[in-house]
Scaffold this motif. Structure first.
Motif, mmCIF file in Angstrom:
data_model
loop_
_atom_site.group_PDB
_atom_site.id
_atom_site.type_symbol
_atom_site.label_atom_id
_atom_site.label_comp_id
_atom_site.label_asym_id
_atom_site.label_seq_id
_atom_site.Cartn_x
_atom_site.Cartn_y
_atom_site.Cartn_z
ATOM 1 N N PHE A 5 -6.395 0.295 4.016
ATOM 2 C CA PHE A 5 -7.843 0.490 3.943
ATOM 3 C C PHE A 5 -8.223 1.067 2.592
ATOM 4 O O PHE A 5 -7.700 2.103 2.185
ATOM 5 N N LEU A 6 -9.115 0.390 1.894
ATOM 6 C CA LEU A 6 -9.576 0.856 0.589
ATOM 7 C C LEU A 6 -10.596 1.982 0.776
ATOM 8 O O LEU A 6 -11.711 1.755 1.256
ATOM 9 N N ASP A 7 -10.199 3.170 0.400
ATOM 10 C CA ASP A 7 -11.031 4.359 0.610
ATOM 11 C C ASP A 7 -11.816 4.673 -0.657
ATOM 12 O O ASP A 7 -11.295 5.248 -1.600
ATOM 13 N N TRP A 8 -13.079 4.262 -0.693
ATOM 14 C CA TRP A 8 -13.944 4.603 -1.831
ATOM 15 C C TRP A 8 -15.079 5.530 -1.383
ATOM 16 O O TRP A 8 -16.136 5.588 -1.986
ATOM 17 N N LYS A 9 -14.787 6.304 -0.318
ATOM 18 C CA LYS A 9 -15.732 7.308 0.179
ATOM 19 C C LYS A 9 -17.041 6.678 0.655
ATOM 20 O O LYS A 9 -18.121 7.264 0.520
ATOM 21 N N ASP A 50 1.728 -1.619 -5.921
ATOM 22 C CA ASP A 50 1.645 -0.709 -4.776
ATOM 23 C C ASP A 50 1.714 -1.451 -3.445
ATOM 24 O O ASP A 50 2.474 -1.072 -2.555
ATOM 25 N N ILE A 51 0.914 -2.496 -3.294
ATOM 26 C CA ILE A 51 0.890 -3.159 -1.984
ATOM 27 C C ILE A 51 2.062 -4.120 -1.817
ATOM 28 O O ILE A 51 2.407 -4.496 -0.693
ATOM 29 N N GLY A 52 2.675 -4.495 -2.932
ATOM 30 C CA GLY A 52 3.845 -5.365 -2.845
ATOM 31 C C GLY A 52 5.021 -4.687 -2.175
ATOM 32 O O GLY A 52 5.943 -5.352 -1.679
ATOM 33 N N LYS A 53 5.001 -3.348 -2.139
ATOM 34 C CA LYS A 53 6.080 -2.571 -1.521
ATOM 35 C C LYS A 53 5.864 -2.388 -0.017
ATOM 36 O O LYS A 53 6.748 -1.898 0.687
ATOM 37 N N LEU A 54 4.670 -2.742 0.459
ATOM 38 C CA LEU A 54 4.313 -2.478 1.853
ATOM 39 C C LEU A 54 4.376 -3.727 2.711
ATOM 40 O O LEU A 54 4.241 -4.847 2.218
ATOM 41 N N THR A 55 4.564 -3.510 3.994
ATOM 42 C CA THR A 55 4.467 -4.605 4.965
ATOM 43 C C THR A 55 3.093 -4.504 5.612
ATOM 44 O O THR A 55 2.826 -3.589 6.398
ATOM 45 N N LEU A 56 2.219 -5.420 5.261
ATOM 46 C CA LEU A 56 0.823 -5.340 5.696
ATOM 47 C C LEU A 56 0.399 -6.577 6.466
ATOM 48 O O LEU A 56 0.832 -7.692 6.165
ATOM 49 N N ASP A 57 -0.480 -6.362 7.448
ATOM 50 C CA ASP A 57 -1.108 -7.497 8.113
ATOM 51 C C ASP A 57 -2.325 -7.960 7.320
ATOM 52 O O ASP A 57 -2.582 -9.142 7.215
ATOM 53 N N PHE A 58 -3.075 -6.996 6.774
ATOM 54 C CA PHE A 58 -4.155 -7.351 5.858
ATOM 55 C C PHE A 58 -4.714 -6.109 5.192
ATOM 56 O O PHE A 58 -4.423 -4.977 5.587
ATOM 57 N N VAL A 59 -5.501 -6.342 4.152
ATOM 58 C CA VAL A 59 -6.223 -5.287 3.438
ATOM 59 C C VAL A 59 -7.665 -5.304 3.933
ATOM 60 O O VAL A 59 -8.250 -6.369 4.131
ATOM 61 N N LEU A 60 -8.255 -4.123 4.118
ATOM 62 C CA LEU A 60 -9.606 -4.007 4.653
ATOM 63 C C LEU A 60 -10.445 -3.103 3.768
ATOM 64 O O LEU A 60 -9.968 -2.076 3.290
ATOM 65 N N SER A 61 -11.709 -3.465 3.565
ATOM 66 C CA SER A 61 -12.619 -2.602 2.813
ATOM 67 C C SER A 61 -14.035 -2.765 3.314
ATOM 68 O O SER A 61 -14.405 -3.799 3.873
ATOM 69 N N PHE A 62 -14.833 -1.713 3.126
ATOM 70 C CA PHE A 62 -16.277 -1.858 3.223
ATOM 71 C C PHE A 62 -16.735 -2.450 1.893
ATOM 72 O O PHE A 62 -16.375 -1.962 0.810
ATOM 73 N N ASN A 63 -17.522 -3.499 1.947
ATOM 74 C CA ASN A 63 -17.994 -4.275 0.798
ATOM 75 C C ASN A 63 -16.854 -5.081 0.170
ATOM 76 O O ASN A 63 -15.674 -4.806 0.409
ATOM 77 N N TYR A 64 -17.250 -6.072 -0.602
ATOM 78 C CA TYR A 64 -16.285 -7.032 -1.153
ATOM 79 C C TYR A 64 -16.023 -6.749 -2.625
ATOM 80 O O TYR A 64 -16.958 -6.490 -3.395
ATOM 81 N N PHE A 65 -14.751 -6.822 -3.011
ATOM 82 C CA PHE A 65 -14.356 -6.547 -4.383
ATOM 83 C C PHE A 65 -13.487 -7.686 -4.920
ATOM 84 O O PHE A 65 -12.343 -7.858 -4.481
ATOM 85 N N PRO A 66 -14.010 -8.480 -5.867
ATOM 86 C CA PRO A 66 -13.260 -9.606 -6.425
ATOM 87 C C PRO A 66 -11.901 -9.203 -6.980
ATOM 88 O O PRO A 66 -10.932 -9.960 -6.857
ATOM 89 N N VAL A 67 -11.810 -8.021 -7.581
ATOM 90 C CA VAL A 67 -10.552 -7.585 -8.174
ATOM 91 C C VAL A 67 -9.463 -7.430 -7.107
ATOM 92 O O VAL A 67 -8.286 -7.693 -7.360
ATOM 93 N N VAL A 68 -9.853 -7.030 -5.910
ATOM 94 C CA VAL A 68 -8.898 -6.903 -4.801
ATOM 95 C C VAL A 68 -8.517 -8.281 -4.276
ATOM 96 O O VAL A 68 -7.343 -8.559 -3.992
ATOM 97 N N SER A 69 -9.510 -9.146 -4.163
ATOM 98 C CA SER A 69 -9.245 -10.503 -3.692
ATOM 99 C C SER A 69 -8.258 -11.241 -4.595
ATOM 100 O O SER A 69 -7.396 -11.973 -4.124
ATOM 101 N N LYS A 70 -8.373 -11.030 -5.904
ATOM 102 C CA LYS A 70 -7.469 -11.703 -6.845
ATOM 103 C C LYS A 70 -6.017 -11.322 -6.585
ATOM 104 O O LYS A 70 -5.127 -12.186 -6.577
#
Length: 391
Positions: A5-9, A50-70
């Motif tokens: 979860f992307l925590d941007w407060k 960072d996320i390449g080291k994790l076993t994830l089902d998906f990434v989640l955020s409030f609002n959309y961020f192209p940099v994360v999608s890339k």
């Protein structure tokens, strides 16, 4: 299941994380700067590591961020973004087509805009309310005296910052100024339909662009019409509308206003400054006879988060008309909407003098939020769609 979860407060972070725990889902919070550039290579390199080291089902955020999608698209990790802003200019990035994306928007007009362009990865998902947390909050007599009253409004007046329209004063032609003023006055008399974007002329946009220099990003397909309609004109309309309505009500009934602009002053209006979202806002909604919602005009059909929270707190909601309410709630039974200033004043007078009916409506609205619009319910809906591959 493991979610990053992307925590941007953002508002709702704690409630979404708590919902995940109740569903037995493991959530890893990842500190994130929501103002980061859409092509920040330093961030992308770090995030990929960072996320390449994790076993994830998906990434989640409030609002959309192209940099994360890339990054997610590169690594083959699914990315779910629940968008609660409108306007949301980052949605107009070319990255929206990335196969990793699952985009959830709360305004059905925004959903239809993308759906009609063939996007299969954009879904309609209204906002939620932390009902159980609100129900667990005890309200003392002192709190009721401090925050309670006949009428309250919690929200920005849009006089605080980004007052783009005001910067045009004396810098555009009299013709364009008159045209825009006429357009604003016309829109302010209409509820339920927004005519601004389709009514902006090439001349008006060219003159505004020359002064404000607001342009689509290098990777954006957002139109100038969209940008100037929503960031300039609709914001100004909302500023005028909220101020005028609050002033009008204050002449007849006491109003408690909770807003960032501490300079606002009007007869009958007690400007209390900002209310803390987690500690004070629920108490305001619980102890006010009438909780007013005046939607930001760029939200064309959607139910604002404020309205969900009012009902989730068991408060009585009096709102401008928004089409999406009718998908889930019954006017006059779960909430009340107004169609004009005159209608608003008449309904304030009526419901202030009909306490039992007002309380019954608030109870029914609360019950529907509890049944269908919790964070647990929304998170499960997101999970179901992502795990099903969007089908």
């Amino acid at each position: 299941m493991n979610i990053l979860f992307l925590d941007w407060k953002s508002i709702g972070n704690e409630d979404l994380i708590q919902a995940a725990k109740k569903l037995g889902i493991s959530v890893t919070s990842y500190g994130f700067d929501n103002h980061i550039d859409d092509d920040d290579k330093e961030f992308m390199e770090k995030f990929e590591g960072d996320i390449g080291k994790l076993t994830l089902d998906f990434v989640l955020s409030f609002n959309y961020f192209p940099v994360v999608s890339k990054v997610c698209n590169k690594l083959g990790i699914e990315y779910a973004a629940w968008v609660y802003d409108n306007p949301a200019v980052r949605l107009f990035s070319y990255t929206l087509i990335n196969k990793c994306n699952y985009i959830f928007v709360f305004d059905s007009q925004m959903y239809e805009l993308f759906a009609t362009q063939g996007f299969k990865n954009v879904f309609y998902l209204p906002m939620a309310s932390a009902v159980e947390r609100y129900d667990s909050m005890a309200v003392t007599d002192d709190m009721a005296r401090k925050y309670g009253g006949d009428i309250s409004f919690v929200g920005q007046l849009y006089t605080e910052d980004h007052t783009y329209y005001d910067r045009l004063e004396g810098k555009i032609s009299e013709y364009t100024k008159g045209y825009l003023e006429g357009l604003i006055n016309t829109q302010m008399s209409i509820q339920g339909v927004n005519i601004i974007e389709s009514s902006l002329t090439e001349q008006a946009i060219a003159e505004m662009e020359k002064v404000l220099e607001i342009k689509p990003g290098y990777d954006s397909v957002a139109t100038y019409e969209y940008l100037y309609a929503n960031y300039v004109i609709n914001r100004k309309i909302t500023a005028l509308e909220r101020s005028e309505i609050i002033r009008e009500i204050g002449k007849k009934y006491p109003v408690k206003l909770y807003t960032k602009d501490k300079t606002f002053s009007a007869e009958g209006v007690d400007n209390r400054g900002e209310a803390d979202y987690y500690l004070e806002m629920p108490v305001v909604f619980k102890t006010s006879a009438i909780n007013l919602n005046i939607s930001l005009r760029s939200i064309q059909r959607g139910i604002p988060l404020r309205a969900m929270d009012i009902m989730g707190c068991g408060g009585f909601l009096l709102s401008n008309y928004q089409e999406d309410y009718l998908r889930f709630f019954v006017p006059g039974e779960d909430f009340v909407y107004y169609e004009s200033k005159r209608d608003l004043m008449e309904k304030i007078e009526y419901y202030l003098s009909h306490e039992e009916e007002r309380q019954d409506i608030a109870k029914r609205g609360h019950a529907k939020i509890l049944a269908d619009h919790t964070y647990e319910r929304r998170l499960q809906e997101i999970i179901d769609i992502v795990t099903a591959g969007g089908t």
